[in-house]
Design a protein around this motif. Sequence first.
Motif, PDB file in Angstrom:
ATOM      1  N   MET A  46       0.850  -1.180   0.000  1.00  0.00           N
ATOM      2  CA  MET A  46       0.000   0.000   0.000  1.00  0.00           C
ATOM      3  C   MET A  46       0.895   1.241   0.000  1.00  0.00           C
TER       4      MET A  46
ATOM      5  N   GLU B 214       0.123   7.388  -0.019  1.00  0.00           N
ATOM      6  CA  GLU B 214      -1.109   8.094  -0.381  1.00  0.00           C
ATOM      7  C   GLU B 214      -2.348   7.272  -0.021  1.00  0.00           C
ATOM      8  N   GLU B 215      -2.293   5.967  -0.266  1.00  0.00           N
ATOM      9  CA  GLU B 215      -3.421   5.100   0.105  1.00  0.00           C
ATOM     10  C   GLU B 215      -3.602   5.065   1.620  1.00  0.00           C
ATOM     11  N   HIS B 216      -2.485   5.007   2.342  1.00  0.00           N
ATOM     12  CA  HIS B 216      -2.546   4.994   3.810  1.00  0.00           C
ATOM     13  C   HIS B 216      -3.170   6.284   4.346  1.00  0.00           C
TER      14      HIS B 216
ATOM     15  N   TYR C  59      -5.105   8.446   2.821  1.00  0.00           N
ATOM     16  CA  TYR C  59      -6.519   8.516   2.454  1.00  0.00           C
ATOM     17  C   TYR C  59      -7.356   7.661   3.405  1.00  0.00           C
ATOM     18  N   ASP C  60      -6.928   6.435   3.655  1.00  0.00           N
ATOM     19  CA  ASP C  60      -7.663   5.555   4.573  1.00  0.00           C
ATOM     20  C   ASP C  60      -7.762   6.158   5.969  1.00  0.00           C
TER      21      ASP C  60
END
Length: 116
Positions: free
Chosen positions: A1, A4-6, A8-9
Amino acid sequence: MTAEEHIYDTLKHLAGGRVFPDFAPEGEDLPLIVYQAVGGEPANFVSGDQPDKQHTRMQVSVWAATRLQASELGDQVERAVRAATALQTEVAAGRVAVYDEETKYRGTRQDFYLFC
């Protein structure tokens, strides 16, 4: 991951879900959150192997109609990022108050180091 994905989550439950990478779409309702990677410190191994984690400097900006709303949302962002153990967060700087002349929006901007 990715980092950026982290992030956002971690933030997607704030600002009514109005959380965007790089910039918010034109005409988006307030309040909102924008995040972007603004650097970091890459890990380099003598072997040339790719590290499993990234050390990323992430800038998070919040925008709202009033200074108080922006400050409160900025505080919520900082608390959420600090509490996200998967991010291994280091706060790089305190929040900076910002104002956009064109839109008349008030905001805050804050940088975090994430190791994820």
